[in-house]
Design an enzyme around this catalytic site. Structure first.
Site, PDB file in Angstrom:
ATOM      1  N   GLU A 199       0.698  -7.960  -1.457  1.00  0.00           N
ATOM      2  CA  GLU A 199      -0.531  -6.908  -1.208  1.00  0.00           C
ATOM      3  C   GLU A 199      -1.887  -6.836  -2.340  1.00  0.00           C
ATOM      4  O   GLU A 199      -1.670  -7.495  -2.861  1.00  0.00           O
ATOM      5  CB  GLU A 199       0.021  -4.787  -0.846  1.00  0.00           C
ATOM      6  CG  GLU A 199       0.672  -4.397  -1.760  1.00  0.00           C
ATOM      7  CD  GLU A 199       0.638  -3.094  -0.965  1.00  0.00           C
ATOM      8  OE1 GLU A 199       1.177  -3.102  -0.065  1.00  0.00           O
ATOM      9  OE2 GLU A 199       1.225  -1.991  -2.190  1.00  0.00           O
ATOM     10  N   ASP A 255      -5.086   2.628  -6.814  1.00  0.00           N
ATOM     11  CA  ASP A 255      -5.678   1.493  -6.754  1.00  0.00           C
ATOM     12  C   ASP A 255      -6.896   1.529  -6.540  1.00  0.00           C
ATOM     13  O   ASP A 255      -8.270   1.396  -5.618  1.00  0.00           O
ATOM     14  CB  ASP A 255      -5.654   1.300  -4.834  1.00  0.00           C
ATOM     15  CG  ASP A 255      -4.219   1.804  -4.263  1.00  0.00           C
ATOM     16  OD1 ASP A 255      -3.242   1.123  -4.279  1.00  0.00           O
ATOM     17  OD2 ASP A 255      -4.320   2.305  -2.937  1.00  0.00           O
TER      18      ASP A 255
END
Length: 521
Positions: A238, A68
């Site tokens: 997401e 991420d």
């Protein structure tokens, strides 16, 4: 380029230099020691005018398991803030990495720790950085809440310096409940040209956007009096990310399951930061020859240019643990109409960073990345990347250290073991007087073709292999026509590697490799 990704006002790096930072040469819980980056000097250094086709010093670009990544430019440096990729109960801190050139990286340990967040206990995810009015904000998801009955969600931490330490700014979640079905995770912060800040977020296949007030620690409202506006595009899972280019707003997100090979990145375009956002296309997905599970991205524009890079995580092909994710970046190109071209995960390593992250050595011989090259030492062995190429165009610069040494390229390699010939596959090997193409199986080499050459120790020559189906060819130097050809269908696909051997009793360096490239033929 909006203020979030723009080059910060010229500030001294003196404050940064006074703080402890861990070099990549230091051991980490996630991996072995690796050679460190070029030290930061005392004078301010602007980010280099980077113009690469990919991470040409190699992906992953830092060692350890991370995911991420969010990249931003602060104080004349590039900063990457990732999730520490461990089990949820071990995801209790965040590191950061900084660089002036996207090549040499410095690790800043534990810039945020749940010990400084009274309501946090696990699953510290997806940092989103921004600077405003001389303060540095880091938005984070924590506790992985599954309902409004649990404590957790999206928080905000603040610091006086890019590397922290960051402290909880409000002592409670900024967003602590589900709205429009969106789990409060995977936030991205974006500051528009008019000074309005937005937070994009969401899991459980729903995405929201909210306005942030100028204090950056409280939520504003839209013109209709609402706070949470749903912007869910088609196939959203997401990992929201917002970037603006030439007046167009690009919402990017991740699709698929985060542990699966279908994890990927898609995008939408709009003339407004709040949408509507209609899916345009998928732009980043797995390459079964390079890596799987490519997703949860961010984007950076090299200041003063139209050069763009996408930063993301991916899973090495041989890894089965869902948390074994590594950080990578590749070039992102735009078409004349503003749409984004499919992003190619290129394989490059020029060893400019003086490390060999992503390579694995086999055999008794040592391998050292230093001085912009990768050197194999006696008695020799094999070092491979975790790839699975079938058809390929594979090349490297090779410098023999002694007249007796052998060095070359291994390809379509499987059944890897500890030795220069302990694999099944092919190799193209160079000596001072000969170039040989061979098939290897069970530790035995069978010559397919060879030709005489004349080289002296210290001479550098580029060896290039092309393989398309059963058709194999080896080029030397800048020759347009191959020096060697063969037809052999014994091995279809496997890892690429570098190979060295030496005479019995040899000591020291055998050969040095540089400028490794692999492309589709």
């Amino acid at each position: 380029m909006p203020a979030l990704r723009a080059l910060a006002a010229a500030l001294s790096l003196a404050a940064l230099l006074l703080l402890p930072a861990t070099s990549l040469a230091n051991p980490t819980p996630d991996g072995p020691a690796t050679a460190g980056p070029t030290p930061v000097t005392s004078a301010p250094v602007a980010p280099a005018a980077v113009d690469q086709t990919t991470a040409e010093a190699g992906n992953p670009f830092v060692d350890g398991w991370y995911a991420d990544p969010d990249i931003v430019v602060y104080e004349d440096r590039y900063w990457v803030f990732p999730t520490t990729s461990r089990g949820y109960d071990e995801q209790t801190f965040m590191d950061a990495f900084s660089s002036t050139d996207l090549v040499h990286w410095t690790r800043h340990e534990r810039v945020l720790d749940i010990a400084d967040i009274s309501w946090a206990r696990r699953a510290l995810w997806a940092p989103a950085p921004i600077e405003r009015d001389g303060r540095y904000y880091l938005y984070f998801g924590v506790n992985d809440i599954q309902s409004d009955d649990e404590l957790g969600g999206i928080g905000v931490a603040v610091a006086d310096r890019p590397e922290g330490p960051y402290r909880d700014a409000i002592g409670a979640p900024l967003i602590g409940a589900f709205h429009n079905g969106a789990q409060p995770i995977d936030q991205d912060v974006f500051l528009d040209d008019d000074g309005q800040a937005y937070l994009y977020y969401g899991g459980h296949s729903h995405a929201n956007v909210v306005k942030l007030n100028e204090d950056m620690t409280s939520l504003g409202q839209f013109e209709d009096g609402t706070t949470f506006r749903e912007i869910t595009p088609e196939n959203y899972t997401e990992g929201s990310f917002m970037v603006q280019r030439d007046g167009t707003y690009y919402l990017m997100w991740s699709e698929g399951g985060w542990t699966g090979p279908d994890y990927s990145v898609s995008y939408a375009m709009s003339d407004s930061p709040t949408g509507p956002f209609e899916r345009v296309d998928r732009v980043l997905e797995q390459d079964p020859a390079v890596a799987r599970g490519s997703g949860h991205n961010s984007v950076v524009n090299v200041p003063g240019t139209d050069v763009w890079y996408v930063f993301y995580h991916r899973r090495p092909l041989s890894e089965t643990d869902g948390n074994h994710r590594a950080l990578a970046y590749d070039r992102m190109y735009f078409n004349p109409d503003g749409t984004i071209q499919p992003i190619e995960m290129l394989v490059r390593d020029n060893f400019e960073d003086d490390n060999a992250i992503g390579w694995r050595a086999w055999g008794e011989g040592g391998w050292t990345a230093a001085d912009g090259g990768y050197t194999g030492t006696a008695p020799g062995g094999l070092s491979t990347q975790d790839t699975a190429f079938g058809d390929l165009d594979y090349a490297a610069d090779i410098t023999l250290a002694t007249a007796e040494a052998e060095a070359g390229l291994a390809f379509r390699a499987t059944q890897l073991g500890s030795g220069a010939e302990q694999f099944d596959g092919y190799h193209a090997t160079l000596t001072a007087d000969r170039l040989t193409l061979a098939r290897v199986a069970g530790g035995e080499s069978v010559e397919l073709a060879s030709a005489p050459v004349e080289l002296a120790p210290g001479d550098t020559v580029r060896v290039r292999v092309t393989a398309v189906g059963a058709d194999l060819a080896v080029h030397l130097g800048d020759q347009a026509e191959p020096l060697l050809t063969a037809t052999d269908a014994e091995h279809a696909a496997g890892a690429n590697g570098l190979r060295t051997t030496g005479p019995s009793g040899a000591e020291g360096a055998l050969a040095t490799f540089d400028n490794v490239t692999i492309d589709e033929p």
